[in-house]
Design an enzyme around this catalytic site. Structure first.
Site, PDB file in Angstrom:
ATOM      1  N   ASN A  13      28.774 -44.773 -55.939  1.00 18.38           N
ATOM      2  CA  ASN A  13      27.394 -45.060 -56.332  1.00 18.38           C
ATOM      3  C   ASN A  13      26.965 -43.902 -57.225  1.00 18.38           C
ATOM      4  OD1 ASN A  13      24.672 -45.535 -56.576  1.00 18.38           O
ATOM      5  ND2 ASN A  13      24.182 -45.095 -54.425  1.00 18.38           N
ATOM      6  N   LYS A  15      24.336 -43.548 -59.004  1.00 17.78           N
ATOM      7  CA  LYS A  15      22.882 -43.260 -59.067  1.00 17.78           C
ATOM      8  C   LYS A  15      22.476 -43.012 -60.519  1.00 17.78           C
ATOM      9  CE  LYS A  15      23.310 -41.643 -54.390  1.00 17.78           C
ATOM     10  NZ  LYS A  15      22.810 -40.815 -53.290  1.00 17.78           N
ATOM     11  N   HIS A  99      19.603 -49.788 -51.079  1.00 11.47           N
ATOM     12  CA  HIS A  99      19.904 -48.361 -50.894  1.00 11.47           C
ATOM     13  C   HIS A  99      18.643 -47.616 -50.437  1.00 11.47           C
ATOM     14  CE1 HIS A  99      20.964 -44.216 -51.747  1.00 11.47           C
ATOM     15  NE2 HIS A  99      22.218 -44.614 -51.621  1.00 11.47           N
ATOM     16  N   GLU A 101      17.395 -44.903 -51.268  1.00 11.97           N
ATOM     17  CA  GLU A 101      16.565 -44.333 -52.346  1.00 11.97           C
ATOM     18  C   GLU A 101      15.656 -45.392 -52.952  1.00 11.97           C
ATOM     19  OE1 GLU A 101      19.814 -42.545 -54.481  1.00 11.97           O
ATOM     20  OE2 GLU A 101      20.068 -41.143 -52.821  1.00 11.97           O
ATOM     21  N   GLU A 171      24.462 -46.064 -43.875  1.00 12.12           N
ATOM     22  CA  GLU A 171      24.191 -44.784 -44.522  1.00 12.12           C
ATOM     23  C   GLU A 171      23.020 -44.089 -43.834  1.00 12.12           C
ATOM     24  OE1 GLU A 171      25.848 -44.652 -48.781  1.00 12.12           O
ATOM     25  OE2 GLU A 171      23.805 -45.381 -48.899  1.00 12.12           O
ATOM     26  N   GLY A 177      23.334 -37.164 -49.726  1.00 15.79           N
ATOM     27  CA  GLY A 177      23.068 -36.116 -50.710  1.00 15.79           C
ATOM     28  C   GLY A 177      22.716 -34.771 -50.095  1.00 15.79           C
ATOM     29  N   SER A 217      27.342 -38.180 -47.848  1.00 17.70           N
ATOM     30  CA  SER A 217      28.118 -36.945 -47.978  1.00 17.70           C
ATOM     31  C   SER A 217      29.602 -37.117 -47.653  1.00 17.70           C
ATOM     32  CB  SER A 217      27.496 -35.815 -47.137  1.00 17.70           C
ATOM     33  OG  SER A 217      26.169 -35.537 -47.580  1.00 17.70           O
TER      34      SER A 217
END
Ligand code: PGA
Length: 255
Positions: A13, A15, A99, A101, A171, A177, A217
């Site tokens: 991904n 991003k 996701h 985010e 996730e 991150g 991560s």
């Protein structure tokens, strides 16, 4: 069911990283590194603007290209959005939906995730549905409830026949991150909660056949411990998917 019967999928991904030129360069490097690695499906989910360059660079290799989001309507007055048909007609095979985010910064809700999942599956895309608890929810001891709720709302109205085009990525938001990876046991447990939500909806056979990834991560150092767990069938990788050698090492760990 034997984990080996499930399809292992290693997906990147990107991003909001990589220009089209950078995308071409990275994929040209990666395709050499993953040649002959047949033990898993290899996917890169890239920014929309990179899709043409990525599809071209991946052509003839085992690398599949995905998008990072999709709109739920077929067309219309939705400035800045991209439809499922636009993606499929550009050579995209996968799309990430829900996701954290998007949930955190762009107002994505369980309901809009559900609409996007259905639109994408109906258009023939393979969906990587993301679910995950925030740290406060983990601390409250409601991780299982959160994962089950997110999974069940996202799949509301999705017929069992479409599950073959669905992957779910667990996730934990606190691991994304942050460099704070879940332990293999936490990843296995979270993936297990997701699988049991799918079992409650569709039955044991469907749940056992479903590919459930871990994301947060994951990198070239911790991948093999995470992927060694019975419920972890692959990974959704952010930071480490930007560097061909690191991503290839994770693909190696999945062989
Ligand atoms: P990370 O991102 O690997 O950089 O933690 C994972 C993701 O957001 O999918």
């Amino acid at each position: 069911m034997n984990k080996r019967k499930r399809k292992a999928v290693i997906a990147g991904n990107w991003k909001m990283n990589m220009t089209p030129d950078e995308a071409s360069a990275m994929i040209s490097e990666l395709r050499e590194l993953v040649k002959g690695k047949r033990g898993c499906e290899i996917v890169l989910c890239v920014p929309a603007i990179d899709i043409p360059a990525a599809v071209k660079a991946a052509k003839g290799s085992r690398i599949k290209i995905g998008a990072e989001n999709v709109h739920f309507e077929e067309k219309g007055a939705f400035t800045g959005e991209i439809s499922a048909k636009m993606l499929t007609s550009s050579g995209v095979e996968y799309v990430i939906v829900g996701h954290s985010e998007r949930r955190q910064y762009f107002g994505e809700t369980d309901e809009t995730v559900n609409r996007r999942v259905k639109a994408a599956l109906n258009a023939g895309l393979k969906v990587i549905l993301c679910v995950g608890e925030v740290l406060a929810q983990r601390d409250l001891g409601i991780t299982a409830e959160v994962l089950k709720m997110q999974t069940k709302i996202a799949l509301n109205g999705v017929p069992a026949e479409q599950l073959e085009n669905l992957i779910i990525a667990y996730e934990p938001v606190w691991a994304i991150g942050t460099g704070r990876v879940a332990t293999p046991e936490q990843a296995d447990e979270g993936n297990g909660f997701v699988r049991s939500a799918v079992e409650e909806l569709y039955g044991k056979k469907a749940a056992e056949a479903l590919t459930v990834q871990y994301g947060g991560s994951m990198n070239e150092k911790n991948a093999s411990d995470l992927l060694g767990k019975v419920n972890v069938d692959g990974g959704l990788i952010g930071g480490a998917s930007l560097v061909a050698s690191k991503f290839a090492a994770i693909v190696d760990a999945a062989q």
